[in-house]
Write a protein that holds these residues in place. Structure first.
Motif, PDB file in Angstrom:
ATOM      1  N   SER A 171       0.767  -1.124  -0.082  1.00  0.00           N
ATOM      2  CA  SER A 171      -0.071   0.350  -0.383  1.00  0.00           C
ATOM      3  C   SER A 171       0.742   1.457  -0.019  1.00  0.00           C
ATOM      4  O   SER A 171       0.658   2.730  -1.117  1.00  0.00           O
ATOM      5  CB  SER A 171      -0.626   0.470   0.793  1.00  0.00           C
ATOM      6  OG  SER A 171      -0.524  -0.231   2.668  1.00  0.00           O
ATOM      7  N   ALA A 172       1.928   1.269   0.556  1.00  0.00           N
ATOM      8  CA  ALA A 172       2.701   2.752   0.848  1.00  0.00           C
ATOM      9  C   ALA A 172       3.483   2.724  -0.560  1.00  0.00           C
ATOM     10  O   ALA A 172       3.618   3.920  -0.512  1.00  0.00           O
ATOM     11  CB  ALA A 172       4.113   1.860   1.633  1.00  0.00           C
ATOM     12  N   ALA A 173       3.729   2.031  -1.197  1.00  0.00           N
ATOM     13  CA  ALA A 173       3.942   1.904  -3.224  1.00  0.00           C
ATOM     14  C   ALA A 173       3.101   2.982  -3.337  1.00  0.00           C
ATOM     15  O   ALA A 173       2.942   4.159  -4.571  1.00  0.00           O
ATOM     16  CB  ALA A 173       4.576   0.847  -3.553  1.00  0.00           C
ATOM     17  N   LEU A 174       1.895   2.166  -3.808  1.00  0.00           N
ATOM     18  CA  LEU A 174       0.767   2.525  -4.307  1.00  0.00           C
ATOM     19  C   LEU A 174       0.231   3.852  -3.694  1.00  0.00           C
ATOM     20  O   LEU A 174      -0.529   5.155  -4.128  1.00  0.00           O
ATOM     21  CB  LEU A 174      -0.723   1.688  -3.765  1.00  0.00           C
ATOM     22  CG  LEU A 174      -1.777   2.291  -4.342  1.00  0.00           C
ATOM     23  CD1 LEU A 174      -1.861   1.840  -6.606  1.00  0.00           C
ATOM     24  CD2 LEU A 174      -2.628   0.925  -4.775  1.00  0.00           C
ATOM     25  N   VAL A 175       0.285   4.437  -2.897  1.00  0.00           N
ATOM     26  CA  VAL A 175      -0.516   5.686  -2.044  1.00  0.00           C
ATOM     27  C   VAL A 175       0.656   6.513  -3.036  1.00  0.00           C
ATOM     28  O   VAL A 175       0.380   8.142  -3.125  1.00  0.00           O
ATOM     29  CB  VAL A 175       0.056   5.951  -0.960  1.00  0.00           C
ATOM     30  CG1 VAL A 175      -0.365   7.220   0.071  1.00  0.00           C
ATOM     31  CG2 VAL A 175      -1.095   4.577  -0.203  1.00  0.00           C
ATOM     32  N   ARG A 176       2.264   6.610  -2.917  1.00  0.00           N
ATOM     33  CA  ARG A 176       2.839   7.479  -3.203  1.00  0.00           C
ATOM     34  C   ARG A 176       2.755   7.520  -4.995  1.00  0.00           C
ATOM     35  O   ARG A 176       2.645   8.635  -5.395  1.00  0.00           O
ATOM     36  CB  ARG A 176       4.662   6.617  -3.114  1.00  0.00           C
ATOM     37  CG  ARG A 176       4.944   6.854  -2.219  1.00  0.00           C
ATOM     38  CD  ARG A 176       6.272   6.762  -1.766  1.00  0.00           C
ATOM     39  NE  ARG A 176       6.939   5.542  -1.857  1.00  0.00           N
ATOM     40  CZ  ARG A 176       7.203   4.287  -0.939  1.00  0.00           C
ATOM     41  NH1 ARG A 176       6.572   4.214  -0.085  1.00  0.00           N
ATOM     42  NH2 ARG A 176       7.608   3.020  -1.521  1.00  0.00           N
ATOM     43  N   GLU A 177       2.726   6.927  -5.761  1.00  0.00           N
ATOM     44  CA  GLU A 177       1.949   6.836  -7.063  1.00  0.00           C
ATOM     45  C   GLU A 177       1.070   7.018  -6.950  1.00  0.00           C
ATOM     46  O   GLU A 177       0.991   8.352  -7.974  1.00  0.00           O
ATOM     47  CB  GLU A 177       1.741   5.215  -7.807  1.00  0.00           C
ATOM     48  CG  GLU A 177       2.934   4.677  -7.730  1.00  0.00           C
ATOM     49  CD  GLU A 177       3.107   2.862  -7.933  1.00  0.00           C
ATOM     50  OE1 GLU A 177       1.604   2.687  -9.004  1.00  0.00           O
ATOM     51  OE2 GLU A 177       4.204   1.963  -7.718  1.00  0.00           O
ATOM     52  N   ILE A 178      -0.382   7.177  -6.011  1.00  0.00           N
ATOM     53  CA  ILE A 178      -1.299   7.765  -5.986  1.00  0.00           C
ATOM     54  C   ILE A 178      -1.019   9.520  -5.678  1.00  0.00           C
ATOM     55  O   ILE A 178      -1.918  10.532  -7.166  1.00  0.00           O
ATOM     56  CB  ILE A 178      -2.251   7.323  -5.510  1.00  0.00           C
ATOM     57  CG1 ILE A 178      -2.533   6.931  -5.860  1.00  0.00           C
ATOM     58  CG2 ILE A 178      -3.709   8.845  -5.055  1.00  0.00           C
ATOM     59  CD1 ILE A 178      -3.827   5.626  -5.500  1.00  0.00           C
TER      60      ILE A 178
END
Length: 259
Positions: free
Chosen positions: A67-74
Motif C-alpha cells: 500500500s505504501a508504494a501505491l499511495v506514493r504513486e497516487i
C-alpha cells in the motif's frame, strides 16, 4: 456549486474528459486502475487535462502489493496533474491493501485539505473522507437511507453517488433484482406500452407496470432529469454538500441539473 450549494462532480471516462471539462464543473478523471503488483496504471488521458479529481478503480485487482508504494504513486500523479482530490471507485468486498491505501490517503489528503471519496464499506478507514452513497434504490426511502448514514458520519462525511436507474423487475420479484435497460430499450418500451407513469417520492424515481403474455407482470423503475434533480434536492436538504454525477449518463440534460 449548483442546486443552491450542492457541489457537483462529474465522474468521466478519459475519452469524454475534454467535453466534461467544458461544462465548467470539476471532473473526476476515471482514467486510473490499480493493477498488477498493486501499482497505479493510467489509460490514455488527454494530455491537457489538469485539475479536478483522480478517480481510480480496482477491477480485476488480485490484492497483492504494498500500500505504501501505491499511495506514493497516487499522490505523485495528483501533483503532476494538478488534481486536488481522489475518488476511489472500488467494487466488491474490501481488500486489505486497498483498506490500508484508503487509510493512508485519508491522512495525507486531509493534511492538504483535499477531498477523499470512498465506497461506504471503506468508510471506517477514511474518517476524514466522504462515503459515497448510491442514489439507486429498489425499495425503502432515499431520504431515510441518507439520513441513517448522516447520523453516524455527519452530513460533511457523505456524498451522493448518482446513478441513472433503468431496471425492469418481474412481478413478483423476491430478490429485488431487475434487468438493466438501455435508454433506447426503455424508450421503446414506453412507446410500445404507453403506460401510465408514476413518481415515487420515497425512491425519487419514475415507475410504471405492464403485462407480458410470455413473462407476466413487470415493474419498471427509471430516472430522467427531473427525478435526478429531486434526488439532488433531497441530499441538499439533508446538508450533503457534494454529489457525483456519471457524466455519460447525464450529459444530455446536465444543464437541467444545474438550473
Amino acid at each position: 456549486m449548483d442546486d443552491s450549494g450542492l457541489s457537483l462532480l462529474l465522474l468521466t471516462p478519459p475519452d469524454q474528459s475534454r467535453e466534461a471539462a467544458a461544462s465548467g464543473l470539476p471532473v473526476a478523471h476515471l482514467a486510473y486502475r490499480i493493477g498488477g503488483g498493486g501499482h497505479l496504471f493510467r489509460s490514455n488521458l488527454n494530455p491537457i487535462a489538469r485539475g479536478g479529481f483522480l478517480a481510480v478503480d480496482a477491477a480485476g485487482f488480485d490484492g497483492k502489493g504494498q500500500s505504501a508504494a501505491l499511495v506514493r504513486e497516487i499522490l505523485r500523479e495528483c501533483e503532476a496533474r494538478g488534481f486536488t482530490g481522489v475518488l476511489c471507485d472500488f467494487e466488491g468486498p474490501p481488500l486489505p491493501i486497498l483498506m490500508e491505501t484508503v487509510s493512508a490517503l485519508d491522512e495525507s489528503l486531509s493534511r492538504r485539505n483535499w477531498p477523499l471519496l470512498v465506497p461506504e464499506h471503506y468508510g471506517h478507514a477514511a474518517p476524514n473522507g466522504q462515503v459515497l452513497l448510491s442514489s439507486a434504490l429498489s425499495g425503502g426511502s432515499l431520504r431515510q437511507r441518507l439520513a441513517d448514514v448522516i447520523q453516524t458520519r455527519g452530513a460533511a462525511g457523505v456524498a451522493l453517488a448518482v446513478e441513472r436507474v433503468a431496471h425492469d423487475f418481474p412481478l413478483p420479484s423476491p430478490d429485488g433484482q431487475g434487468t438493466p435497460l438501455r435508454q433506447e430499450d426503455l424508450q421503446k418500451l414506453l412507446e410500445q406500452r404507453e403506460p401510465q407513469v408514476y413518481f415515487s417520492d420515497a425512491l425519487c424515481a419514475h415507475y410504471f407496470t405492464y403485462m407480458s403474455r410470455e413473462t407476466g407482470g413487470h415493474f419498471v423503475l427509471f430516472d430522467d432529469a427531473s427525478s435526478i434533480r429531486k434526488k439532488l434536492q433531497v441530499a441538499r436538504r439533508l446538508g450533503i454538500r457534494r454529489a457525483v454525477l456519471p457524466y455519460p449518463q447525464v450529459s444530455g440534460f446536465l444543464s437541467e441539473l444545474r438550473s
